[in-house]
Enzyme design. Structure first.
Site: not given
Ligand code: ADP
Length: 226
Positions: A23, A98, A163, A174
């Site tokens: 995404k 989320r 990462r 996750r």
């Molecule tokens: P992913 O590749 O898992 O979709 P992201 O890059 O979007 O990951 O986010 C990495 C981390 O940042 C998440 O695992 C969480 O800890 C935190 N995070 C990101 N967006 C949110 C949100 N909207 N609410 C809570 N935590 C968030």
């Protein structure tokens, strides 16, 4: 056709999908095509961790454990970001909302800005685990590295790294957090005429075409529903 600056109705897009669904990549391409800001809460948090801001200090341990940062903190960040001028014509949100609490807050924030187009990128779990285990990002600009980038980032030249939260145990955590806290959002949004599910287990350019088709269909339906 991308909307010109200042012309046409706002395009407000939310990208849903599990970690590794692609995404972020699709959000970036979509934002470029429509000249809208891509707002990635993951990128905002990673940058805060890297520069050591107070937000970064709060978020670091939570992110590294694969858990979610608190709703109040996240809602505050997004509210502030959507209030900026460049988001007036719309936005592409990646990683937010989320939780259902965040989704309810987002509905209140965009109340007067036209409908939210919600795209759910669907990918089977075994494919996600494989993708995340081999994912690398740029240590400086955070770009997702495609397979053909062997050592350095081809946007800024910095080294590629794994990462901090892409190790297998954290990835499993996750995905569990996604099933428990984020998956319920599909139910929250799915009855809306502007909701579309997209098969993310296809080549990137095929997914991109599906995203375009879904946006066109959803905005046509969204206008009819207004
Ligand atoms: P992913 O590749 O898992 O979709 P992201 O890059 O979007 O990951 O986010 C990495 C981390 O940042 C998440 O695992 C969480 O800890 C935190 N995070 C990101 N967006 C949110 C949100 N909207 N609410 C809570 N935590 C968030």
């Amino acid at each position: 056709m991308p909307t010109q600056e200042g012309a046409g109705p706002a395009l407000n897009v939310v990208m849903l999908g599990p970690p590794g669904a692609g995404k972020g990549t699709q959000a970036e391409l979509l934002a470029k095509r429509h000249r809208l800001p891509k707002i990635s809460t993951g990128d905002i948090l990673r940058e805060a961790v890297q520069t050591g801001t107070p937000l970064g200090c709060i978020a670091k341990a939570t992110m590294e454990a694969g858990n979610l940062v608190g709703d109040d903190v996240m809602i505050g960040i997004v509210q502030e970001r959507l209030d900026r001028d460049d988001a007036r014509r719309g936005f592409v949100l990646d990683g937010f909302p989320r939780t259902v609490v965040q989704a309810t807050a987002l509905d209140a924030m965009v109340d007067s800005r036209g409908p939210l187009v919600v795209l759910d990128i669907v990918v089977p779990e075994d494919v996600l685990v494989k993708r995340l285990a081999s994912r690398r990002i740029c240590s400086k600009c955070g770009a997702n590295a495609p397979a053909e980038w062997t050592e350095a980032c081809q946007k800024c030249g910095a080294p590629l790294v794994t990462r901090a939260d892409d190790g297998e145990a954290i990835v499993r955590e996750r995905l569990k957090v996604y099933q428990r806290q984020t998956r319920p959002l599909v139910e929250y949004y799915s009855a809306r005429p502007t909701f579309r599910a997209i098969d993310g287990n296809q080549r990137h350019d095929v997914v991109t075409a599906a995203v375009d088709g879904a946006i066109a269909a959803a905005t046509a339906t969204g206008k009819a529903a207004l």
